[in-house]
Scaffold this motif. Structure first.
Motif, short mmCIF file in Angstrom:
data_model
loop_
_atom_site.label_atom_id
_atom_site.label_comp_id
_atom_site.label_asym_id
_atom_site.label_seq_id
_atom_site.Cartn_x
_atom_site.Cartn_y
_atom_site.Cartn_z
N ARG A 109 0.83 -1.21 0.00
CA ARG A 109 0.00 0.00 0.00
C ARG A 109 0.86 1.26 0.00
NH1 ARG A 109 -2.87 -2.93 4.14
NH2 ARG A 109 -1.82 -1.59 5.63
N THR A 110 0.28 2.31 -0.54
CA THR A 110 0.92 3.62 -0.53
C THR A 110 0.78 4.25 0.85
OG1 THR A 110 0.48 3.93 -2.88
CG2 THR A 110 0.87 5.92 -1.59
N VAL A 111 1.84 4.89 1.31
CA VAL A 111 1.83 5.63 2.57
C VAL A 111 2.00 7.10 2.21
CG1 VAL A 111 2.97 5.99 4.79
CG2 VAL A 111 2.79 3.68 3.84
N SER A 112 1.19 7.95 2.83
CA SER A 112 1.19 9.37 2.51
C SER A 112 1.73 10.20 3.68
CB SER A 112 -0.25 9.81 2.18
OG SER A 112 -0.25 11.11 1.69
N PHE A 113 2.58 11.18 3.35
CA PHE A 113 3.13 12.12 4.31
C PHE A 113 2.76 13.52 3.82
CE2 PHE A 113 5.64 8.34 4.53
CZ PHE A 113 6.13 8.24 5.83
N LYS A 114 2.41 14.40 4.73
CA LYS A 114 2.01 15.77 4.36
C LYS A 114 3.14 16.74 4.66
CE LYS A 114 -1.66 19.13 5.00
NZ LYS A 114 -2.91 19.46 5.69
N ALA A 115 3.36 17.69 3.74
CA ALA A 115 4.42 18.68 3.94
C ALA A 115 4.09 19.56 5.14
CB ALA A 115 4.59 19.54 2.69
N SER A 116 5.05 19.68 6.05
CA SER A 116 4.90 20.57 7.20
C SER A 116 5.81 21.79 7.06
CB SER A 116 5.22 19.82 8.50
OG SER A 116 6.54 19.32 8.47
N THR A 117 6.86 21.64 6.28
CA THR A 117 7.79 22.74 6.02
C THR A 117 8.14 22.72 4.53
OG1 THR A 117 8.78 22.51 8.22
CG2 THR A 117 10.07 23.72 6.58
N LEU A 118 8.12 23.90 3.93
CA LEU A 118 8.50 24.02 2.52
C LEU A 118 9.17 25.37 2.33
CD1 LEU A 118 8.40 22.96 -0.40
CD2 LEU A 118 6.13 23.97 -0.58
#
Length: 170
Positions: A109-118
């Motif tokens: 399965r795909t695991v998703s991470f959300k940007a917290s710093t850019l």
């Protein structure tokens, strides 16, 4: 006289129709989606790598479309591929997501991470619910050098691994 009125009305209607189309075209251009967060992450595009005594690490990024960067990572020792990963960095509305699928992990399965710093030199993605890592960081050192880092809790203890890479000259 009737012909003059007919032609005048025809010209006026044509002008109104044409001017309306131009306004709509401008409106459509203004409504075109802008992917500013993804634009700020484009410094990652390219072919990156590092050779160590353990093996060869390679990570390649390209732009798939307006909203998506596509990546592939591999770690090879001799003739054996120990690790492969397919990745997407995708902007959905105001969120930038790092979606990863690692060979032989997470039941495919795909695991998703959300940007917290850019920023112009750093991208940090987080997923506090993932086993390990919970954080993936890319630090741009220079135009041809970056460090990828995975970190978080592993077996109840803080852990991290760093992967310095240089941009391949092609």
């Amino acid at each position: 006289m009737k012909k003059v009125i007919f032609y005048s009305v025809t010209i006026i209607i044509s002008l109104l129709f044409t001017s309306c189309l131009k306004k709509d075209d401008k409106k459509d251009l203004a409504e075109t989606k802008k992917y500013e967060k993804l634009e700020n992450a484009k410094w990652i595009i390219g072919s990156w790598g590092n050779t160590t005594k353990e093996g060869v690490l390679s990570e390649t990024w390209s732009q798939l479309n307006d909203s998506t960067l596509s990546g592939k990572t591999a770690f090879i020792t001799g003739k054996d591929t120990l690790f492969t990963e397919t990745i997407e960095i995708i902007q959905i509305n105001d969120s930038l997501l790092y979606n990863t699928k690692v060979s032989n992990q997470n039941e495919g399965r795909t695991v998703s991470f959300k940007a917290s710093t850019l920023t112009e030199n750093q991208i940090v993605f987080e997923n506090s619910k993932h086993d390990f890592p919970q954080k993936i960081t890319y630090n741009k050192i220079s135009s041809d050098s970056l460090v990828a880092k995975i970190s978080g809790k592993k077996d109840g203890k803080e852990a991290s691994e760093e992967y310095p890479m240089r941009k391949n000259k092609h």
